[in-house]
Design an enzyme around this catalytic site. Structure first.
Site, PDB file in Angstrom:
ATOM      1  N   ASN A  83      51.252  32.671  63.480  1.00  0.00           N
ATOM      2  CA  ASN A  83      50.053  33.398  64.107  1.00  0.00           C
ATOM      3  C   ASN A  83      50.655  33.523  65.758  1.00  0.00           C
ATOM      4  O   ASN A  83      50.445  32.477  66.560  1.00  0.00           O
ATOM      5  CB  ASN A  83      48.869  32.951  64.114  1.00  0.00           C
ATOM      6  CG  ASN A  83      47.934  33.492  65.022  1.00  0.00           C
ATOM      7  OD1 ASN A  83      48.176  34.714  65.384  1.00  0.00           O
ATOM      8  ND2 ASN A  83      46.603  33.043  65.111  1.00  0.00           N
ATOM      9  N   LYS A 123      49.399  35.398  67.925  1.00  0.00           N
ATOM     10  CA  LYS A 123      48.431  35.828  68.939  1.00  0.00           C
ATOM     11  C   LYS A 123      48.942  36.883  70.003  1.00  0.00           C
ATOM     12  O   LYS A 123      49.695  37.626  69.760  1.00  0.00           O
ATOM     13  CB  LYS A 123      48.153  34.450  69.606  1.00  0.00           C
ATOM     14  CG  LYS A 123      47.671  33.357  68.449  1.00  0.00           C
ATOM     15  CD  LYS A 123      46.728  32.154  69.051  1.00  0.00           C
ATOM     16  CE  LYS A 123      46.593  31.146  67.870  1.00  0.00           C
ATOM     17  NZ  LYS A 123      45.930  30.128  68.615  1.00  0.00           N
ATOM     18  N   HIS A 153      40.038  35.048  62.240  1.00  0.00           N
ATOM     19  CA  HIS A 153      40.474  33.744  62.884  1.00  0.00           C
ATOM     20  C   HIS A 153      39.375  33.524  64.105  1.00  0.00           C
ATOM     21  O   HIS A 153      38.562  34.414  64.420  1.00  0.00           O
ATOM     22  CB  HIS A 153      41.712  34.298  63.584  1.00  0.00           C
ATOM     23  CG  HIS A 153      42.265  33.255  64.387  1.00  0.00           C
ATOM     24  ND1 HIS A 153      41.736  32.840  65.636  1.00  0.00           N
ATOM     25  CD2 HIS A 153      43.338  32.348  64.045  1.00  0.00           C
ATOM     26  CE1 HIS A 153      42.702  31.575  66.340  1.00  0.00           C
ATOM     27  NE2 HIS A 153      43.748  31.490  65.123  1.00  0.00           N
ATOM     28  N   GLU A 184      39.439  33.015  67.029  1.00  0.00           N
ATOM     29  CA  GLU A 184      39.544  33.538  68.314  1.00  0.00           C
ATOM     30  C   GLU A 184      38.876  34.893  68.319  1.00  0.00           C
ATOM     31  O   GLU A 184      38.163  35.375  69.236  1.00  0.00           O
ATOM     32  CB  GLU A 184      40.913  33.624  68.780  1.00  0.00           C
ATOM     33  CG  GLU A 184      41.499  32.174  69.254  1.00  0.00           C
ATOM     34  CD  GLU A 184      42.955  31.938  69.139  1.00  0.00           C
ATOM     35  OE1 GLU A 184      43.542  33.045  68.959  1.00  0.00           O
ATOM     36  OE2 GLU A 184      43.280  30.858  69.307  1.00  0.00           O
ATOM     37  N   GLU A 211      40.998  26.198  59.425  1.00  0.00           N
ATOM     38  CA  GLU A 211      41.451  25.710  60.852  1.00  0.00           C
ATOM     39  C   GLU A 211      39.960  25.485  61.479  1.00  0.00           C
ATOM     40  O   GLU A 211      39.211  26.039  62.141  1.00  0.00           O
ATOM     41  CB  GLU A 211      41.804  27.197  61.697  1.00  0.00           C
ATOM     42  CG  GLU A 211      42.983  27.863  60.696  1.00  0.00           C
ATOM     43  CD  GLU A 211      43.643  28.599  61.985  1.00  0.00           C
ATOM     44  OE1 GLU A 211      44.983  28.452  62.042  1.00  0.00           O
ATOM     45  OE2 GLU A 211      43.255  29.388  62.660  1.00  0.00           O
ATOM     46  N   GLY A 264      45.142  25.267  69.087  1.00  0.00           N
ATOM     47  CA  GLY A 264      45.620  25.524  70.542  1.00  0.00           C
ATOM     48  C   GLY A 264      45.304  24.208  71.488  1.00  0.00           C
ATOM     49  O   GLY A 264      45.495  24.132  72.750  1.00  0.00           O
ATOM     50  N   SER A 292      47.220  23.024  65.583  1.00  0.00           N
ATOM     51  CA  SER A 292      48.042  22.385  66.442  1.00  0.00           C
ATOM     52  C   SER A 292      48.872  21.767  65.260  1.00  0.00           C
ATOM     53  O   SER A 292      49.437  20.445  65.338  1.00  0.00           O
ATOM     54  CB  SER A 292      47.258  21.192  67.196  1.00  0.00           C
ATOM     55  OG  SER A 292      46.731  21.676  68.278  1.00  0.00           O
ATOM     56  N   GLY A 325      50.245  28.322  65.151  1.00  0.00           N
ATOM     57  CA  GLY A 325      50.074  29.096  66.439  1.00  0.00           C
ATOM     58  C   GLY A 325      51.396  28.959  67.119  1.00  0.00           C
ATOM     59  O   GLY A 325      52.416  29.324  67.133  1.00  0.00           O
ATOM     60  N   GLY A 326      50.995  27.878  68.285  1.00  0.00           N
ATOM     61  CA  GLY A 326      52.049  27.735  69.184  1.00  0.00           C
ATOM     62  C   GLY A 326      53.560  27.272  68.810  1.00  0.00           C
ATOM     63  O   GLY A 326      54.388  27.740  69.469  1.00  0.00           O
TER      64      GLY A 326
HETATM   65  P1  PGA Z   1      47.806  26.216  67.025  1.00  0.00           P
HETATM   66  O1  PGA Z   1      46.863  27.744  66.594  1.00  0.00           O
HETATM   67  O2  PGA Z   1      48.724  26.088  66.025  1.00  0.00           O
HETATM   68  O3  PGA Z   1      48.366  26.827  68.275  1.00  0.00           O
HETATM   69  O4  PGA Z   1      46.633  25.410  67.263  1.00  0.00           O
HETATM   70  C1  PGA Z   1      46.634  27.922  65.040  1.00  0.00           C
HETATM   71  C2  PGA Z   1      46.007  29.302  64.924  1.00  0.00           C
HETATM   72  O5  PGA Z   1      45.164  29.630  65.724  1.00  0.00           O
HETATM   73  O6  PGA Z   1      46.080  29.974  63.974  1.00  0.00           O
END
Ligand code: PGA
Length: 255
Positions: free
Chosen positions: A13, A15, A98, A100, A170, A176, A216, A237-238
């Site tokens: 992802n 973002k 998601h 966010e 999640e 994040g 994460s 994500g990251g």
């Molecule tokens: P993250 O993000 O791996 O950076 O924590 C995961 C996500 O939001 O899907």
């Protein structure tokens, strides 16, 4: 367990990161590193990067997804993108719900459900995100929260349609933040979601649904998380922006 009943799926992802040119470069770096994956590999990218991602992944084992979709087929919805717009390009996957989107853009379970319905009607594969916030976990109501989200977000979805739904568990407090759920926490809550699905669709159907963990997940912790019986993949994500780290996670899911 029943892990062989469902495909492992590792999805990135991105973002709000990467220009189209940067997307091409990232995928070119990633392609050889994940070419031997024994799991499904998806990159979900910003709308403007979709064409670059489709071009760069052509002929590879990487599939492309969007990060959201609107529920209407067309109309006066300034700034939105329909499922047909995505499928007409060749986009097969879409993240919906998601945290966010829920936190910053007012998504509710009702709008998430409408988006899920539209994506499935268009033949897309949905990555549906559910998860509790920190206060909910601390109050001991995680199971109830994910159960309610799962039920409301999948309202009206048939067992046949569920074949095109991946659930991403999640925990919002882990996204994040560098705070990862422990393997035991991930396993427990993914197991709760599978039980909810069993209640809705029967255990045989629930056993075929891929449930990812997200929050994460990284090159270091992926193997242990992915070895849990009810954790069938990851939404990353990251770490999905770092080809070597993403490839390490893909390798951990390929065993
Ligand atoms: P993250 O993000 O791996 O950076 O924590 C995961 C996500 O939001 O899907």
């Amino acid at each position: 367990m029943n892990k062989n009943l469902r495909p492992a799926v590792i999805a990135g992802n991105w973002k709000m990161n990467k220009t189209p040119a940067e997307a091409t470069a990232l995928i070119e770096d990633m392609k050889p590193l994940v070419a031997n994956a024994n799991c499904d590999v998806v990159v979900c990218v910003p709308y403007v990067d979709l064409q670059a991602a489709l071009d760069a992944t052509k002929g590879s084992n990487i599939r492309v997804g969007a990060e959201n979709v609107h529920w209407a087929k067309s109309g006066a919805f300034t700034g939105e993108i329909s499922a047909e717009m995505l499928t007409s390009m060749g986009v097969e996957y879409v993240i919906i719900g998601h945290s966010e989107r829920r936190t910053y853009f007012g998504e509710t379970d009702a709008t998430v459900n409408q988006r899920v319905r539209a994506a499935l009607d268009a033949g897309m594969t949905v990555i549906l995100c559910v998860g509790e916030v920190k206060e909910e976990r601390l109050s001991g109501i995680t199971d109830e929260v994910v159960a309610v989200q799962t039920k409301l977000d999948l309202a009206g979805v048939t067992a046949d349609e569920l074949k095109k739904v991946i659930i991403a568990y999640e925990p919002v407090w882990a996204i994040g933040t560098g705070l990862t759920a422990t393997p035991a926490q991930a396993e427990e809550t993914c197991g709760v979601i599978r039980k909810v699905l069993a209640g809705m669709y029967g255990a045989d159907v629930a056993d075929t649904v891929t449930i990812q963990y997200g929050g994460s997940m990284n090159a270091k912790n992926a193997a242990e998380l992915l070895s849990q019986p009810n954790v069938d993949g990851g939404l990353i994500g990251g770490a999905s922006l770092k080809p070597a780290d993403f490839a390490t996670i893909v390798a951990a899911a390929s065993i």
